[in-house]
Motif scaffolding. Structure first.
Motif, PDB file in Angstrom:
ATOM      1  N   SER A   1     -13.162   0.362 -25.353  1.00  0.00           N
ATOM      2  CA  SER A   1     -13.531  -1.044 -25.435  1.00  0.00           C
ATOM      3  C   SER A   1     -13.750  -1.519 -24.000  1.00  0.00           C
ATOM      4  O   SER A   1     -14.393  -0.824 -23.221  1.00  0.00           O
ATOM      5  CB  SER A   1     -12.420  -1.823 -26.154  1.00  0.00           C
ATOM      6  OG  SER A   1     -12.804  -3.161 -26.365  1.00  0.00           O
ATOM      7  N   SER A   2     -13.203  -2.642 -23.629  1.00  0.00           N
ATOM      8  CA  SER A   2     -13.368  -3.162 -22.273  1.00  0.00           C
ATOM      9  C   SER A   2     -12.292  -4.188 -21.966  1.00  0.00           C
ATOM     10  O   SER A   2     -11.820  -4.887 -22.864  1.00  0.00           O
ATOM     11  CB  SER A   2     -14.737  -3.827 -22.129  1.00  0.00           C
ATOM     12  OG  SER A   2     -14.838  -4.524 -20.899  1.00  0.00           O
ATOM     13  N   THR A   3     -11.927  -4.299 -20.692  1.00  0.00           N
ATOM     14  CA  THR A   3     -10.992  -5.357 -20.302  1.00  0.00           C
ATOM     15  C   THR A   3     -11.615  -6.727 -20.553  1.00  0.00           C
ATOM     16  O   THR A   3     -10.902  -7.705 -20.684  1.00  0.00           O
ATOM     17  CB  THR A   3     -10.586  -5.244 -18.820  1.00  0.00           C
ATOM     18  OG1 THR A   3     -11.763  -5.238 -18.016  1.00  0.00           O
ATOM     19  CG2 THR A   3      -9.763  -4.004 -18.573  1.00  0.00           C
TER      20      THR A   3
ATOM     21  N   VAL B   1     -12.823  -7.802 -23.196  1.00  0.00           N
ATOM     22  CA  VAL B   1     -12.506  -8.270 -24.544  1.00  0.00           C
ATOM     23  C   VAL B   1     -11.395  -9.315 -24.503  1.00  0.00           C
ATOM     24  O   VAL B   1     -11.387 -10.261 -25.268  1.00  0.00           O
ATOM     25  CB  VAL B   1     -12.102  -7.066 -25.432  1.00  0.00           C
ATOM     26  CG1 VAL B   1     -11.453  -7.508 -26.721  1.00  0.00           C
ATOM     27  CG2 VAL B   1     -13.314  -6.212 -25.719  1.00  0.00           C
TER      28      VAL B   1
ATOM     29  N   TYR C   1     -19.220  -8.237 -26.101  1.00  0.00           N
ATOM     30  CA  TYR C   1     -17.765  -8.378 -26.211  1.00  0.00           C
ATOM     31  C   TYR C   1     -17.349  -8.820 -27.615  1.00  0.00           C
ATOM     32  O   TYR C   1     -16.280  -8.434 -28.091  1.00  0.00           O
ATOM     33  CB  TYR C   1     -17.231  -9.318 -25.126  1.00  0.00           C
ATOM     34  CG  TYR C   1     -17.394  -8.707 -23.758  1.00  0.00           C
ATOM     35  CD1 TYR C   1     -16.696  -7.561 -23.400  1.00  0.00           C
ATOM     36  CD2 TYR C   1     -18.275  -9.245 -22.834  1.00  0.00           C
ATOM     37  CE1 TYR C   1     -16.859  -6.970 -22.164  1.00  0.00           C
ATOM     38  CE2 TYR C   1     -18.445  -8.663 -21.586  1.00  0.00           C
ATOM     39  CZ  TYR C   1     -17.739  -7.525 -21.257  1.00  0.00           C
ATOM     40  OH  TYR C   1     -17.907  -6.940 -20.038  1.00  0.00           O
TER      41      TYR C   1
ATOM     42  N   GLU D   1     -12.352  -3.419 -32.414  1.00  0.00           N
ATOM     43  CA  GLU D   1     -10.901  -3.327 -32.255  1.00  0.00           C
ATOM     44  C   GLU D   1     -10.178  -3.798 -33.513  1.00  0.00           C
ATOM     45  O   GLU D   1      -9.194  -3.190 -33.930  1.00  0.00           O
ATOM     46  CB  GLU D   1     -10.437  -4.138 -31.041  1.00  0.00           C
ATOM     47  CG  GLU D   1     -10.788  -3.501 -29.721  1.00  0.00           C
ATOM     48  CD  GLU D   1     -10.137  -4.209 -28.543  1.00  0.00           C
ATOM     49  OE1 GLU D   1      -9.200  -5.017 -28.746  1.00  0.00           O
ATOM     50  OE2 GLU D   1     -10.560  -3.931 -27.399  1.00  0.00           O
TER      51      GLU D   1
ATOM     52  N   ARG E   1      -9.116   0.219 -22.730  1.00  0.00           N
ATOM     53  CA  ARG E   1      -9.892  -0.888 -22.160  1.00  0.00           C
ATOM     54  C   ARG E   1     -10.059  -0.680 -20.652  1.00  0.00           C
ATOM     55  O   ARG E   1      -9.329  -1.263 -19.861  1.00  0.00           O
ATOM     56  CB  ARG E   1      -9.179  -2.214 -22.408  1.00  0.00           C
ATOM     57  CG  ARG E   1      -9.193  -2.672 -23.837  1.00  0.00           C
ATOM     58  CD  ARG E   1      -8.460  -3.983 -23.928  1.00  0.00           C
ATOM     59  NE  ARG E   1      -8.558  -4.584 -25.238  1.00  0.00           N
ATOM     60  CZ  ARG E   1      -7.844  -5.618 -25.622  1.00  0.00           C
ATOM     61  NH1 ARG E   1      -6.976  -6.159 -24.788  1.00  0.00           N
ATOM     62  NH2 ARG E   1      -7.991  -6.117 -26.820  1.00  0.00           N
TER      63      ARG E   1
ATOM     64  N   HIS F   1      -2.327  -5.049 -19.798  1.00  0.00           N
ATOM     65  CA  HIS F   1      -3.349  -5.373 -18.803  1.00  0.00           C
ATOM     66  C   HIS F   1      -3.063  -4.678 -17.476  1.00  0.00           C
ATOM     67  O   HIS F   1      -1.992  -4.847 -16.908  1.00  0.00           O
ATOM     68  CB  HIS F   1      -3.374  -6.894 -18.607  1.00  0.00           C
ATOM     69  CG  HIS F   1      -4.360  -7.367 -17.606  1.00  0.00           C
ATOM     70  ND1 HIS F   1      -5.705  -7.328 -17.827  1.00  0.00           N
ATOM     71  CD2 HIS F   1      -4.185  -7.870 -16.373  1.00  0.00           C
ATOM     72  CE1 HIS F   1      -6.324  -7.794 -16.772  1.00  0.00           C
ATOM     73  NE2 HIS F   1      -5.425  -8.139 -15.867  1.00  0.00           N
TER      74      HIS F   1
ATOM     75  N   PRO G   1      -3.288  -1.366 -26.592  1.00  0.00           N
ATOM     76  CA  PRO G   1      -4.436  -1.048 -25.757  1.00  0.00           C
ATOM     77  C   PRO G   1      -4.021  -0.581 -24.372  1.00  0.00           C
ATOM     78  O   PRO G   1      -3.069  -1.089 -23.804  1.00  0.00           O
ATOM     79  CB  PRO G   1      -5.203  -2.363 -25.672  1.00  0.00           C
ATOM     80  CG  PRO G   1      -4.777  -3.125 -26.865  1.00  0.00           C
ATOM     81  CD  PRO G   1      -3.354  -2.708 -27.120  1.00  0.00           C
TER      82      PRO G   1
ATOM     83  N   SER H   1      -5.354   0.588 -20.356  1.00  0.00           N
ATOM     84  CA  SER H   1      -6.406   0.460 -19.364  1.00  0.00           C
ATOM     85  C   SER H   1      -6.215   1.531 -18.321  1.00  0.00           C
ATOM     86  O   SER H   1      -5.105   1.801 -17.903  1.00  0.00           O
ATOM     87  CB  SER H   1      -6.330  -0.907 -18.679  1.00  0.00           C
ATOM     88  OG  SER H   1      -6.489  -1.936 -19.609  1.00  0.00           O
TER      89      SER H   1
END
Length: 159
Positions: free
Chosen positions: A19-21, A23, A52, A59, A73, A92, A131, A133
């Motif tokens: 996915s991606s941060t 999001v 996004y 997700e 992410r 995060h 999630p 990263s």
């Protein structure tokens, strides 16, 4: 959802998706007002809105599936010729950039590592934040260093 059903029908136990941060963007402690309050929201809510939104839907579908899953992410992707000493963190990560080689290596490693896996939705309480990263670097190397590394990888020379 049909793709997830198809994966399940082939008796696949684990699913790891990228996915991606973006999001769920968080302000970065080392970034200033312009990045955190102007650039990041503009990219995630205007320029990349549909991208996004699609990732958020993906997700949601993955979390609702009957598979053991991991959502990765990564932050902004850049090129490095080889894998670094990256880390995976739950929640995060502070780094704003992730090397593509690190993302690929972490995805392969996740398939054999249950530490960042979430069991099917009914098996555990949803209080865990699964999630991950890849926090391979706080910032990408300078352009000149990236160009040197790319030339070395292309020609097979070192130094």
């Amino acid at each position: 959802m049909s793709s997830i059903r198809t994966v399940g029908s082939h008796r696949v136990r684990r699913l790891a998706v990228v996915s991606s941060t973006g999001v769920d963007p968080h302000p970065y402690s080392d970034a200033g007002f312009l990045f955190n309050r102007v650039l990041l929201p503009y990219v995630t809510r205007v320029l990349g809105k549909t991208l996004y939104d699609d990732m958020r839907r993906m997700e949601t579908l993955v979390r609702a599936s009957d598979l053991d899953w991991t959502i990765v992410r990564p932050s902004g992707l850049y090129h490095l010729p080889s894998v670094t000493d990256y880390t995976l963190v739950e929640g995060h990560a502070e780094g704003r950039f992730t090397a593509r080689a690190d993302l690929a290596a972490s995805m392969l490693a996740l398939l054999d590592d249950d530490r960042h896996s979430t069991p099917p939705s009914g098996s555990s309480p949803p209080s865990t934040t699964p999630p991950c990263s890849s926090g391979s670097a706080a910032k990408p190397p300078p352009r000149a260093d990236r160009a040197k590394a790319a030339d070395a990888a292309r020609t097979g020379t070192v130094g």
